[in-house]
Design a protein around this motif. Structure first.
Motif: not given
Length: 300
Positions: A266-272, A234-236, A253-256
């Motif tokens: 897909g890449t967001a889920s991989a980062a998660a 949230t802060e960033p 924030a990267y995966l969001w």
């Protein structure tokens, strides 16, 4: 006997009925999204079209992306800068608020907790004014008295990290203070009175009485603060906006950004998933260190 068993079953069914809403909501909004993320990490999907199985391609993409490693580094740096000081300051503030020497303690307890319940939008506006890039900005105006040039707080590398860390500290130190205060109130006051009679200073009381007796609470706060630091988002976002430049981007924030800006779920889920295992590893290290400290003290 049979009637007694039927009554127990009826009581058990009633109990399960009353606690079922929690488990239903958790299954729908907690467990299912987590399991679906593990599934989605092996597919290419933009949220609308059909899913395409790509195997380990999503993981190969994030591990070859320099911004992903920058997000990991930022997460640990901002987490350390924002979390470690709030634990130390939280203990000191809780000790002061627990002392009988402080008047209007309830007022101060309420005031110290206000940042936690303050709207994050209001927080963003306040910090946007305080850390403005302009020369008339509050911090830049103060620095000008010491002959220091204006700083671009939301552009330059370390100023961005420091500002977000201060925001995290300001928002969460009151929460941790209340947790520590609750733990301190379970410590017998007779220990402090005996220490005062023996001539112990305030620092000696904190070091020899408060911290040892507060160890379970400190362990809890360290665990929750560590996990919270790794999930910082949230802060960033409110400070940098949707662009989330690499100076202040964190892992969440990267995966969001991958999911809801680039529509790359897909890449967001991989980062998660990577973040999930990092949290498990860090938590495991915390547990091992805590157990080792316990064993060392018992050996003594």
């Amino acid at each position: 006997m049979k009637k007694s068993l039927d009554e127990k079953k009826k009581t058990a069914r009633t109990a399960y009925f009353f606690i079922s809403p929690f488990f239903i909501l958790y299954a729908v909004f907690g467990l299912f999204p987590m399991l679906f993320s593990f599934y989605l990490a092996f597919f290419k999907w933009n949220g609308l079209s059909d899913m395409t199985f790509v195997g380990m391609e999503n993981f190969n993409f994030i591990f070859s992306d320099p911004i992903f490693y920058e997000a990991i580094k930022n997460t640990f740096i901002i987490g350390l800068l924002g979390t470690a000081p709030q634990i130390i300051v939280g203990i000191l503030l809780a000790f002061a608020l627990n002392s009988t020497l402080i008047r209007f303690r309830n007022v101060f307890r309420t005031m110290i907790f206000l940042p936690y319940v303050t709207s994050i939008v209001a927080v963003a506006i306040i910090f946007g004014v305080i850390f403005s890039n302009q020369e008339a900005g509050f911090i830049n105006y103060i620095l000008s008295y010491f002959g220091i040039d204006s700083i671009n707080w939301n552009i330059q590398n370390w100023p961005v990290k420091i500002t977000i860390s201060i925001m995290v500290f300001w928002r969460w130190v009151g929460y941790n203070t209340i947790i520590f205060l609750a733990g301190m109130q379970s410590i017998p006051n007779a220990l402090y009175e005996a220490a005062k009679i023996d001539g112990a200073t305030v620092w000696q009381q904190i070091r020899l009485i408060t911290i040892p007796m507060l160890k379970p609470t400190i362990t809890f706060v360290v665990f929750t603060a560590t996990i919270g630091a790794l999930q910082l988002f949230t802060e960033p976002l409110v400070f940098l906006g949707r662009n989330l430049r690499q100076e202040g981007i964190t892992m969440v924030a990267y995966l969001w950004k991958d999911a809801f800006v680039f529509n790359a779920f897909g890449t967001a889920s991989a980062a998660a998933i990577v973040l999930f295992f990092i949290i498990i590893i860090i938590t495991g290290i915390n547990i091992l260190l805590t157990n080792r400290i316990d064993q060392t003290k018992k050996a003594r």
